[in-house]
Design an enzyme around this catalytic site. Structure first.
Site, PDB file in Angstrom:
ATOM      1  N   SER A 127      39.845-104.767   8.802  1.00 14.52           N
ATOM      2  CA  SER A 127      39.920-105.803   8.678  1.00 14.52           C
ATOM      3  C   SER A 127      40.505-106.244  10.059  1.00 14.52           C
ATOM      4  CB  SER A 127      41.685-105.810   7.554  1.00 14.52           C
ATOM      5  OG  SER A 127      42.418-104.759   8.681  1.00 14.52           O
ATOM      6  N   ASP A 149      45.628 -96.507  -3.255  1.00 16.70           N
ATOM      7  CA  ASP A 149      44.924 -96.003  -2.233  1.00 16.70           C
ATOM      8  C   ASP A 149      46.709 -95.534  -1.344  1.00 16.70           C
ATOM      9  OD1 ASP A 149      41.936 -95.721  -2.744  1.00 16.70           O
ATOM     10  OD2 ASP A 149      41.926 -97.309  -1.134  1.00 16.70           O
ATOM     11  N   GLY A 150      47.489 -96.024  -1.465  1.00 13.08           N
ATOM     12  CA  GLY A 150      48.875 -95.729  -0.975  1.00 13.08           C
ATOM     13  C   GLY A 150      49.128 -94.682  -1.252  1.00 13.08           C
ATOM     14  N   GLY A 185      40.565 -99.595   5.706  1.00 19.38           N
ATOM     15  CA  GLY A 185      41.529 -99.440   5.682  1.00 19.38           C
ATOM     16  C   GLY A 185      41.948-100.827   6.325  1.00 19.38           C
ATOM     17  N   TYR A 186      42.836-100.756   7.315  1.00 14.52           N
ATOM     18  CA  TYR A 186      43.394-101.830   7.999  1.00 14.52           C
ATOM     19  C   TYR A 186      42.394-101.967   9.082  1.00 14.52           C
ATOM     20  CZ  TYR A 186      47.276-103.889  11.179  1.00 14.52           C
ATOM     21  OH  TYR A 186      47.941-104.472  11.662  1.00 14.52           O
ATOM     22  N   ALA A 222      44.386-107.377  17.937  1.00 14.99           N
ATOM     23  CA  ALA A 222      44.167-109.059  18.468  1.00 14.99           C
ATOM     24  C   ALA A 222      44.345-108.678  20.399  1.00 14.99           C
ATOM     25  CB  ALA A 222      45.825-109.505  18.184  1.00 14.99           C
ATOM     26  N   ASN A 251      44.966 -91.754   6.643  1.00 17.02           N
ATOM     27  CA  ASN A 251      44.104 -93.233   7.198  1.00 17.02           C
ATOM     28  C   ASN A 251      44.300 -93.602   8.575  1.00 17.02           C
ATOM     29  OD1 ASN A 251      42.769 -93.788   4.526  1.00 17.02           O
ATOM     30  ND2 ASN A 251      43.687 -95.729   4.142  1.00 17.02           N
ATOM     31  N   GLU A 252      45.382 -93.890   8.672  1.00 20.84           N
ATOM     32  CA  GLU A 252      45.617 -94.336  10.137  1.00 20.84           C
ATOM     33  C   GLU A 252      46.773 -93.587  10.647  1.00 20.84           C
ATOM     34  OE1 GLU A 252      46.670 -97.448   7.958  1.00 20.84           O
ATOM     35  OE2 GLU A 252      44.437 -97.473   7.783  1.00 20.84           O
ATOM     36  N   ARG A 282      50.457 -90.784  -0.226  1.00 22.33           N
ATOM     37  CA  ARG A 282      51.606 -90.120  -0.125  1.00 22.33           C
ATOM     38  C   ARG A 282      50.874 -88.422  -0.825  1.00 22.33           C
ATOM     39  NH1 ARG A 282      56.830 -92.158   1.190  1.00 22.33           N
ATOM     40  NH2 ARG A 282      56.904 -93.784   1.784  1.00 22.33           N
TER      41      ARG A 282
END
Length: 294
Positions: A195, A74-75, A191-192, A214, A149-150, A79
């Site tokens: 998680s 996915d990275g 993605g991130y 967090a 993504n973000e 790009r």
């Protein structure tokens, strides 16, 4: 037909994918061009039996390309989106990584699925991108200018929290005390953001997700907002700088720099074949519904 191919490594699995792609394409009238750095890697490993034209820093990608193939995870797809930008060239992601939500063509499906592009047997999934503007503007020189993504802000060189004062358009939302904040597209929701407790969003939904990292405020939760809003962030930290990430690229930014995150003026088209769908990907990648009773 003209097809551009991009990858970031020449590890054995990538080499095998390239050989399989070339074997499929020799059955059709195809002009193939490679991204120049990837081309050099393949030549060094004697993967290519003849010369090909290239694109990249010295020769920009042109809009006469019919398809853009990304070979990697996915990275690599993220790009790839920055090569295409507003040219609306459809992207095919061949997965040489691990999970692969964006790069969803598996290696053993190449011979089965790739011929479908010559039969127009595919659909396009339009994906929203994020655009970032920094004030002062000298902090805006990112290698990658858009995020599929973000966009993430996070602490740098400290265990202390950062504070992220957040506005939606001109209305104050909240000040997050946290390790950081993720602004995710629907594509990035798996993605991130996922998680960190964010929701899964169907990729064509017109929204963004704000997910804290967090947070010290126990009542703070991820928030889904319309994608026509501008998100303005003011970050402060005990350190003189904080980190800003656009997908796979990260840069240190001075405290008190104001960030404006908004929907990009263009979308990216991802190729989906008849046997593929986002719902099926959820079942197969995240093992949804996997239960010994089924």
């Amino acid at each position: 037909m003209k097809i551009a191919i991009f990858g970031q490594t020449s590890k054995p699995i990538v080499q095998n994918i390239i050989l399989r792609l070339l074997n499929v394409f020799k059955e059709y009238e195809v002009e193939i061009i490679f991204e120049d750095h990837f081309y050099d890697l393949l030549k060094q490993n004697n993967i290519l039996s003849k010369s090909y034209n290239t694109f990249g820093a010295d020769s920009a990608l042109k809009d006469d390309v019919d398809f853009f193939i990304s070979v990697g995870g996915d990275g690599t797809m993220l790009r790839a989106a920055n090569f295409i930008k507003s040219m609306n060239i459809p992207i095919i992601g061949i997965n040489a990584g691990r999970l692969g939500f964006l790069a969803n063509v598996q290696q053993d499906e190449i011979e089965t699925l790739l011929p479908d592009i010559f039969k127009n047997n595919y659909t396009l999934s339009k994906r929203t991108l994020l655009s970032l503007q920094c004030n002062p503007s000298e902090n805006n020189d990112f290698d990658i200018q858009y995020a599929l993504n973000e966009v993430t802000v996070s602490r740098k060189n400290t265990t202390s929290m950062i504070t992220v004062e957040t506005y939606l358009d001109q209305e104050y939302l909240a000040t997050y005390w946290a390790d950081g904040l993720i602004i995710s597209t629907p594509s990035g929701s798996t993605g991130y953001s996922l998680s960190c407790g964010g929701p899964i969003i169907e990729p064509t939904t017109n929204c963004f997700v704000i997910t804290p990292l967090a947070p010290h405020n126990l009542n703070v939760r991820p928030l889904v907002i319309p994608d026509n809003l501008n998100i303005r962030l003011k970050v402060s930290s005990r350190e003189s700088q904080f980190l800003v990430s656009l997908d796979t690229t990260t840069k240190a930014i001075d405290n008190q720099t104001e960030l404006t995150i908004s929907k990009a003026a263009f979308t990216i088209d991802l190729v989906e074949f008849p046997s593929q769908s986002f719902i099926r990907t959820l079942r197969t990648k995240l093992l949804w519904g996997e239960d010994k009773r089924n």
